[in-house]
Design an enzyme around this catalytic site. Structure first.
Site, short mmCIF file in Angstrom:
data_model
loop_
_atom_site.label_atom_id
_atom_site.label_comp_id
_atom_site.label_asym_id
_atom_site.label_seq_id
_atom_site.Cartn_x
_atom_site.Cartn_y
_atom_site.Cartn_z
N GLY A 11 18.98 147.14 8.10
CA GLY A 11 17.80 145.82 7.19
C GLY A 11 17.34 146.53 5.44
O GLY A 11 17.89 147.05 5.08
N ARG A 36 24.02 144.95 14.34
CA ARG A 36 25.11 144.58 13.41
C ARG A 36 25.78 145.94 13.18
O ARG A 36 25.49 146.70 12.40
CB ARG A 36 24.46 144.53 12.10
CG ARG A 36 23.56 142.86 12.57
CD ARG A 36 23.49 142.78 11.19
NE ARG A 36 21.94 143.31 10.69
CZ ARG A 36 21.60 143.00 9.26
NH1 ARG A 36 21.92 142.45 8.14
NH2 ARG A 36 20.76 143.53 8.82
N TYR A 139 5.28 139.01 17.69
CA TYR A 139 5.73 139.94 17.11
C TYR A 139 4.12 141.00 16.43
O TYR A 139 4.52 142.47 16.52
CB TYR A 139 5.88 139.98 15.26
CG TYR A 139 6.63 140.64 14.37
CD1 TYR A 139 7.55 141.53 14.08
CD2 TYR A 139 5.18 140.92 13.48
CE1 TYR A 139 7.65 142.60 13.14
CE2 TYR A 139 5.83 142.02 12.06
CZ TYR A 139 6.44 143.06 12.10
OH TYR A 139 7.05 143.19 11.45
N LYS A 143 3.97 144.81 17.93
CA LYS A 143 2.85 146.14 17.28
C LYS A 143 1.92 146.09 17.36
O LYS A 143 2.00 147.65 17.62
CB LYS A 143 2.75 145.35 15.32
CG LYS A 143 3.94 144.71 14.56
CD LYS A 143 4.93 146.00 14.52
CE LYS A 143 6.31 146.04 14.21
NZ LYS A 143 7.50 146.90 14.49
N ILE A 169 6.91 143.51 2.73
CA ILE A 169 7.47 144.42 1.66
C ILE A 169 8.53 143.91 0.67
O ILE A 169 9.08 142.78 1.00
CB ILE A 169 7.89 145.33 2.61
CG1 ILE A 169 7.44 146.28 3.38
CG2 ILE A 169 8.93 146.46 1.10
CD1 ILE A 169 6.43 146.94 2.78
P1 NAD Z 1 14.77 143.70 9.25
O1 NAD Z 1 14.81 142.26 9.50
O2 NAD Z 1 15.25 143.44 7.38
O3 NAD Z 1 15.78 144.29 9.59
C1 NAD Z 1 16.19 145.02 11.23
C2 NAD Z 1 17.02 145.36 11.58
O4 NAD Z 1 16.75 145.90 13.58
C3 NAD Z 1 18.14 144.54 11.29
O5 NAD Z 1 19.43 145.26 10.54
C4 NAD Z 1 18.65 144.17 12.31
O6 NAD Z 1 19.85 143.84 12.92
C5 NAD Z 1 18.48 145.23 13.42
N1 NAD Z 1 18.06 144.95 14.86
C6 NAD Z 1 17.66 143.92 15.58
N2 NAD Z 1 17.82 144.06 17.32
C7 NAD Z 1 18.11 145.23 16.87
C8 NAD Z 1 18.17 145.65 18.39
N3 NAD Z 1 18.65 145.25 19.60
N4 NAD Z 1 19.11 147.26 17.80
C9 NAD Z 1 19.00 147.77 17.20
N5 NAD Z 1 19.27 146.88 15.53
C10 NAD Z 1 18.08 145.76 15.76
O7 NAD Z 1 13.02 144.52 9.42
P2 NAD Z 1 12.68 145.15 7.85
O8 NAD Z 1 11.87 144.78 6.87
O9 NAD Z 1 13.35 146.02 7.66
O10 NAD Z 1 11.89 146.13 9.13
C11 NAD Z 1 11.84 147.36 9.56
C12 NAD Z 1 10.73 148.08 10.39
O11 NAD Z 1 9.33 147.93 9.26
C13 NAD Z 1 9.96 146.84 11.40
O12 NAD Z 1 9.33 147.64 12.49
C14 NAD Z 1 9.20 146.09 11.21
O13 NAD Z 1 8.28 145.61 11.84
C15 NAD Z 1 8.40 146.28 9.74
N6 NAD Z 1 8.12 145.81 8.90
C16 NAD Z 1 8.47 145.23 8.15
C17 NAD Z 1 7.78 144.44 7.11
C18 NAD Z 1 8.96 144.17 5.77
O14 NAD Z 1 8.00 143.41 5.35
N7 NAD Z 1 9.63 144.23 5.86
C19 NAD Z 1 6.40 144.50 7.03
C20 NAD Z 1 5.60 145.12 7.99
C21 NAD Z 1 6.38 146.16 8.56
N1 SER Z 2 6.72 140.65 5.95
C1 SER Z 2 6.38 141.14 7.69
C2 SER Z 2 6.01 139.98 8.55
O1 SER Z 2 5.93 139.05 7.56
C3 SER Z 2 5.13 141.60 8.30
O2 SER Z 2 5.60 142.70 8.95
O3 SER Z 2 7.04 139.27 9.42
#
Ligand code: NAD
Ligand code: SER
Length: 312
Positions: A11, A36, A139, A143, A169
């Site tokens: 991800g 994936r 969601y 969390k 992010i």
């Molecule tokens: P993303 O959606 O880019 O990546 C998530 C990954 O999880 C994907 O590659 C997807 O294929 C995989 N996935 C989905 N279902 C799955 C399953 N059942 N088993 C295994 N893999 C699975 O998310 P991200 O932005 O990289 O976020 C990573 C973490 O950070 C998450 O916990 C998210 O909540 C947290 N987070 C992200 C943000 C942000 O802005 N990106 C902000 C706050 C928190």
């Molecule tokens: N960037 C994330 C979202 O919008 C915050 O956890 O879901």
């Protein structure tokens, strides 16, 4: 030596965390796990669905994992389109990681929480670390559940689970995965191509954000922090910048001109329930958190890197 599993490693965050960890601990010691299949060579990889605890435990044992970065999740906007899936991946998946980690006896589990843990009743400005947590998205519910499970497993089993509440992010290497803050990445692609961008949030929807290098710095700093310094567990507020879409557009226009219209959709309601600015004094005090990028520095770096990536 560390043996690390990164779930959801394909991800947005995993794509940049994995190279960072591999530089530090060696390529073979950091295994990417995702539901994936990778489209190109990502080094050591296992296909894994975190909804299956037995499969997680098998990998932890086979690979002799001592540290998990649990990133697999369904993000906020995608989660509201399919709350049942978000429940199973985010809540059952988190429980499975904790149980498998406990049974294998891993040393540490790092798991991001989010500003989505907050809700409409939470103070919106300078949101305290310890405050009202009544989110209205699946969601956000997942969390808060994850934060509480982390505390429970620490106190009950001594399983060292830690995490930060990430803001939105922003990054240029991998696309975001279906969140409410995704506009703040998408908009750069349109700006650089000189295309009109239709923003799904209102122009004044101020939200906390962070540039990817700081996101990687935060979670790895917390992973290395001495346990005796930590009062909080997987619920650390961290902050870097806050801005509205209008403010972001003004900053991007210092580099490239492009047109923007605002057509708020269902994601605006999610954004309305989140804070505008965050108090991260607990993270600063307990493990020395400090971001490197403010909004102008992030925009400059995004434009430079995306122009190169998109050949502009
Ligand atoms: P993303 O959606 O880019 O990546 C998530 C990954 O999880 C994907 O590659 C997807 O294929 C995989 N996935 C989905 N279902 C799955 C399953 N059942 N088993 C295994 N893999 C699975 O998310 P991200 O932005 O990289 O976020 C990573 C973490 O950070 C998450 O916990 C998210 O909540 C947290 N987070 C992200 C943000 C942000 O802005 N990106 C902000 C706050 C928190
Ligand atoms: N960037 C994330 C979202 O919008 C915050 O956890 O879901």
């Amino acid at each position: 030596m560390r043996r690390i599993l990164v779930t959801g490693g394909l991800g947005q965050i995993g794509s940049e965390l994995v190279p960072f960890l591999r530089d530090k601990y060696g390529k073979e010691n950091v295994i990417v796990a995702d539901i994936r299949e990778p489209t190109d060579d990502v080094g050591p990889f296992v296909k894994l669905d975190v909804r299956k605890e037995e499969d997680i435990l098998k990998i932890l044992k086979e690979e002799d994992i001592d540290t998990i970065y649990h990133l697999a999740a369904i993000l906020s906007a995608k989660g509201e389109q399919n709350p049942q899936l978000a429940f199973h991946v985010n809540i059952v998946g988190m429980f499975n990681i904790l149980e498998a980690g406990r049974k294998k006896g891993v040393e540490r589990i790092m798991v991001p929480s989010s500003i989505a843990a907050f809700g409409p009743e939470t103070p919106k400005d300078n949101t305290p670390n310890d405050t009202i947590l009544k989110p209205r998205t699946m969601y956000g519910v997942s969390k808060v559940t994850g934060e509480l499970l982390a505390l429970y497993y620490w106190e009950k089993y001594g399983l060292d689970v830690r995490g930060v509440r990430y803001p939105g992010i922003i990054s240029w290497k991998a696309p975001p995965g279906g969140g409410t803050t995704d506009y703040a990445v998408e908009i750069f692609y349109y700006a650089i191509r000189g295309e009109k961008y239709t923003c799904f949030l209102r122009e004044d929807a101020t939200l906390p954000m962070m540039y990817m290098p700081d996101a990687i710095k935060a979670i790895t700093m917390l992973a290395d922090a001495p346990a005796e310094n930590l009062i909080h567990r997987a619920d650390f507020n961290i902050a870097a910048m806050s801005f509205s879409p209008k403010e972001l557009v003004e900053e991007i226009r210092k580099y490239v001109d492009f047109e923007v219209e605002y057509k708020p959709d269902y994601r605006q309601k999610i954004a309305d329930s989140w804070p505008r600015t965050i108090d991260d004094s607990a993270a600063r005090k307990e493990w020395g958190w400090k971001p490197d990028y403010d909004m102008p520095a992030m925009v400059k770096d995004m434009i430079e890197n995306l122009k190169r990536k998109l050949n502009f």
